[in-house]
Design a protein around this motif. Structure first.
Motif, mmCIF file in Angstrom:
data_model
loop_
_atom_site.group_PDB
_atom_site.id
_atom_site.type_symbol
_atom_site.label_atom_id
_atom_site.label_comp_id
_atom_site.label_asym_id
_atom_site.label_seq_id
_atom_site.Cartn_x
_atom_site.Cartn_y
_atom_site.Cartn_z
ATOM 1 N N UNK A 106 6.280 12.484 2.500
ATOM 2 C CA UNK A 106 6.514 11.385 1.559
ATOM 3 C C UNK A 106 7.987 11.331 1.155
ATOM 4 N N UNK A 107 8.575 10.131 1.213
ATOM 5 C CA UNK A 107 9.996 10.006 0.884
ATOM 6 C C UNK A 107 10.212 9.395 -0.472
ATOM 7 N N UNK A 108 9.135 8.898 -1.055
ATOM 8 C CA UNK A 108 9.294 8.304 -2.375
ATOM 9 C C UNK A 108 7.993 7.669 -2.792
ATOM 10 N N UNK A 109 7.990 7.258 -4.059
ATOM 11 C CA UNK A 109 6.759 6.748 -4.638
ATOM 12 C C UNK A 109 6.431 5.353 -4.111
ATOM 13 N N UNK A 110 7.425 4.659 -3.551
ATOM 14 C CA UNK A 110 7.181 3.302 -3.062
ATOM 15 C C UNK A 110 6.945 3.258 -1.556
ATOM 16 N N UNK A 111 6.666 4.436 -0.973
ATOM 17 C CA UNK A 111 6.408 4.479 0.467
ATOM 18 C C UNK A 111 4.923 4.764 0.712
ATOM 19 N N UNK A 112 4.410 4.327 1.869
ATOM 20 C CA UNK A 112 3.026 4.667 2.204
ATOM 21 C C UNK A 112 2.888 6.169 2.431
ATOM 22 N N UNK A 113 1.795 6.733 1.987
ATOM 23 C CA UNK A 113 1.550 8.166 2.188
ATOM 24 C C UNK A 113 0.100 8.353 2.627
ATOM 25 N N UNK A 114 -0.205 9.563 3.056
ATOM 26 C CA UNK A 114 -1.580 9.866 3.417
ATOM 27 C C UNK A 114 -1.969 11.210 2.814
ATOM 28 N N UNK A 115 -3.019 11.211 2.006
ATOM 29 C CA UNK A 115 -3.417 12.435 1.311
ATOM 30 C C UNK A 115 -4.342 13.277 2.192
ATOM 31 N N UNK A 116 -4.652 14.477 1.710
ATOM 32 C CA UNK A 116 -5.557 15.364 2.444
ATOM 33 C C UNK A 116 -6.929 14.717 2.613
ATOM 34 N N UNK A 164 -1.799 3.601 2.045
ATOM 35 C CA UNK A 164 -0.962 3.159 3.160
ATOM 36 C C UNK A 164 -1.147 3.942 4.438
ATOM 37 N N UNK A 165 -1.362 5.271 4.346
ATOM 38 C CA UNK A 165 -1.771 6.027 5.516
ATOM 39 C C UNK A 165 -0.685 6.590 6.412
ATOM 40 N N UNK A 166 0.589 6.570 5.998
ATOM 41 C CA UNK A 166 1.618 7.162 6.848
ATOM 42 C C UNK A 166 1.618 8.680 6.671
ATOM 43 N N UNK A 167 1.524 9.418 7.790
ATOM 44 C CA UNK A 167 1.353 10.864 7.641
ATOM 45 C C UNK A 167 2.666 11.634 7.701
ATOM 46 N N UNK A 176 0.845 -1.189 0.000
ATOM 47 C CA UNK A 176 0.000 0.000 0.000
ATOM 48 C C UNK A 176 0.884 1.244 0.000
ATOM 49 N N UNK A 177 1.133 1.784 -1.183
ATOM 50 C CA UNK A 177 2.084 2.881 -1.333
ATOM 51 C C UNK A 177 1.505 3.986 -2.218
ATOM 52 N N UNK A 178 2.288 5.054 -2.357
ATOM 53 C CA UNK A 178 1.890 6.146 -3.240
ATOM 54 C C UNK A 178 1.724 5.643 -4.671
ATOM 55 N N UNK A 179 2.574 4.687 -5.083
ATOM 56 C CA UNK A 179 2.486 4.166 -6.449
ATOM 57 C C UNK A 179 1.153 3.441 -6.667
ATOM 58 N N UNK A 180 0.788 2.605 -5.687
ATOM 59 C CA UNK A 180 -0.483 1.878 -5.790
ATOM 60 C C UNK A 180 -1.633 2.867 -5.943
#
Lengths: 294, 288
Positions: free
Chosen positions: A231-241, A225-228, A143-147
């Motif tokens: 973002x460190x890269x496209x393959x890391x979990x992120x959380x949008x607004x 992915x939900x990590x707030x 579950x990443x930014x790429x997904x």
């Protein structure tokens, strides 16, 4: 009552109905600002927008939404990298190369993509695409930014295809005929005459596709992915607004700083999508001017 | 020179056209894969009991009846509010307003309302219906929120349908001494009805699948009773799928239920869209 007064009354009643969209839009602005504006005073607009830490439940809490904005931008740009080339070439194929009889059959099928509910895209991203990407890249989580980018790209496709196709087909026939008569091949006609003429219509479709992607909620909530953290890269979990609002609004007390901060995020989001829509409106007008030759 | 060689130019065209064709195939393949995935994982779960039974043992067994019913009620509610609003707005814009500033402002309003993110609608519903008007988290709040979400769809579809009614019809009616409103009511609306209906059906499809606007305004993950008034919270299909896969406590039992629910939801939405497409095709044939 004579018919003239009756007509007048009906006209004004209908006018009130017609104004409803604008009233709702204004209502949305009022609600967002009433609930969300105080946080800009408390935190400071710079610290809120550019703060790099979103820890709303810590003590002391910190409400910097830069990680969330960055995640939304990252995921949306990722979606566009995927959706614009595919969407554009599909729309060219449908509008100029495919026989009309098949086109009438294919277009509704593509519109079905727009009809699929976002939770189902989310489910697909979580259970199929996520694990697939996890295996390919050897990641700890799929579950990443790429997904999220790929899923949002898929979701933006019908908007981009359908509106670009409309733009391309509304280029006047005589443009095409002139180019073909000069000895241009069909591809040269498309790439040198049709596409440049349709360009502002295509930009409209991309802007609206982007607006849809950045505002999409359930899919990114489920697959990003939900990590707030930043973002460190496209393959890391992120959380949008959008995902932050949807995930946290339920568990925060009404009127708290956290509650206000979530409305503050909504203000930022609303302004971003509003500007996309306004740009889309402007390019649409430019396109009609160009095509109608006025 | 290469650029002037007609064979080279035709070859180039062939290659590019094939590439473009491949991208279309990719798009269709994506659609097929998503539908295949939901059908394959969901169809085994489906049974008469799954559709008609109440959930049991904390959503780990039993059926999805309350969610199905909740979705149905929300759809009905949203359509009741948004259809008259949208149709009357469209009538004003097409039959009454003079082309000019007011209409273009209204149109900007409709376009921008269509672009508002769904979660923002949810916050609006929370602020206005749940809190300010005191409807609470309820069927009523959710229906009203969703009605605003689909309002632009209904306005646009109705407008399009009304515009395609030929002016001869209007002129004939007006020439017989009918007023503008009589003409609209007796001539324009009946002729525009199939198009308006298509818009309403598309709206139904959208409402059935929307999740973000109802998370804070109507939806609940689990309730033991069916909604008995418009002030009750409801279970709904899309929110159930989300809650089951993200917050479920017994994944091994709850994920299959989520697939089954997704299958039912997808089937519903695809059928609704199919009806809309069919109606549109039939309508456009009649016109010719």
């Amino acid at each position: 009552m004579d018919w003239k007064t009756k007509e007048k009354i009906i006209k004004y009643i209908l006018l009130i109905f017609a104004m409803s969209s604008i009233m709702f839009l204004i209502g949305i602005v009022i609600v967002l600002f009433r609930e969300g504006l105080p946080i800009f005073y408390k935190i400071g607009i710079i610290d809120f927008l550019f703060g790099q830490e979103w820890y709303p439940t810590y003590d002391p809490a910190s409400f910097g939404i830069l990680p969330l904005i960055s995640a939304s931008v990252l995921v949306t740009l990722g979606a566009m990298i995927f959706a614009v080339p595919i969407g554009l070439s599909t729309s060219v194929f449908i509008s100029y190369i495919m026989p009309k009889s098949i086109k009438n059959f294919i277009k509704p099928i593509i519109e079905l993509l727009a009809g699929i509910p976002s939770v189902i895209y989310g489910l697909f991203g979580m259970k199929i695409l996520g694990p697939f990407l996890k295996d390919i890249f050897g990641l700890p989580t799929g579950l990443t930014a790429l997904t999220a980018s790929i899923m949002l790209g898929i979701m933006a496709l019908p908007t981009i295809i359908s509106l670009s196709e409309d733009a391309i087909t509304s280029v006047p026939k005589k443009f095409r005929d002139a180019s073909l008569a000069l000895g241009g091949t069909r591809w040269e006609t498309i790439s040198k005459v049709i596409l440049p003429t349709a360009s502002s219509g295509i930009v409209t479709s991309i802007m609206l596709g982007m607006g849809r992607a950045i505002g999409e909620t359930m899919t990114v909530l489920m697959v990003a992915g939900g990590a707030s953290a930043m973002p460190e890269g496209i393959l890391k979990p992120v959380r949008t607004m959008t995902a932050t609002i949807a995930a946290e609004m339920g568990e925060t007390p009404v009127g708290s700083n956290h509650y206000q901060a979530l409305f503050g995020i909504a203000i930022v989001l609303f302004i971003i999508t509003l500007s996309f829509n306004i740009i889309a409106d402007l390019t649409r007008k430019r396109f009609y001017k160009k095509v109608s030759g006025k | 020179m290469k650029e002037t060689n007609i064979d080279y130019r035709h070859l180039k065209q062939k290659v590019i056209f094939s590439l473009l064709g491949i991208t279309l195939c990719v798009v269709l393949l994506i659609l097929a894969v998503i539908i295949y995935f939901v059908v394959k994982r969901g169809i085994g779960v489906i049974s008469w009991e799954f559709i008609t039974a109440m959930p049991k043992n904390g959503m780990t067994e039993g059926g999805i009846w309350p969610a199905l019913l909740g979705t149905f009620y929300l759809v009905i509610g949203a359509i009741i509010f948004s259809t008259p609003l949208g149709v009357f707005a469209a009538i004003y814009m097409t039959e009454y307003a003079k082309k000019g500033r007011l209409v273009s402002i209204i149109r900007i309003g409709v376009n921008n309302l269509a672009g508002v993110p769904s979660v923002v609608f949810g916050l609006f519903g929370l602020g206005i219906f749940v809190k300010l008007l005191g409807f609470g988290v309820s069927l009523l709040s959710g229906s009203l929120t969703l009605a605003i979400v689909i309002l632009p769809t209904i306005i646009r579809a109705s407008e399009e349908a009304i515009i395609t009614v030929p002016d001869e019809y209007r002129n004939a009616s007006l020439a017989l001494g009918a007023t503008n409103w009589q003409t609209v009511k007796n001539v324009v609306l009946p002729n525009a009805m199939p198009g308006i209906l298509t818009g309403v059906i598309l709206g139904i499809g959208r409402v059935a699948g929307e999740t973000a606007p109802i998370i804070f305004t109507a939806a609940t993950f689990f309730t033991m009773r069916l909604p008995s008034s418009v002030f009750d919270e409801v279970m709904v299909l899309p929110y159930n799928i989300y809650a089951l896969v993200t917050a479920g406590t017994f994944p091994s039992k709850q994920i299959p239920i989520a697939y089954g629910t997704a299958f039912v939801l997808l089937l519903l939405v695809l059928l609704i869209n199919l009806v809309a497409v069919g109606l549109r095709l039939k309508f456009s044939q009649n016109k010719r």
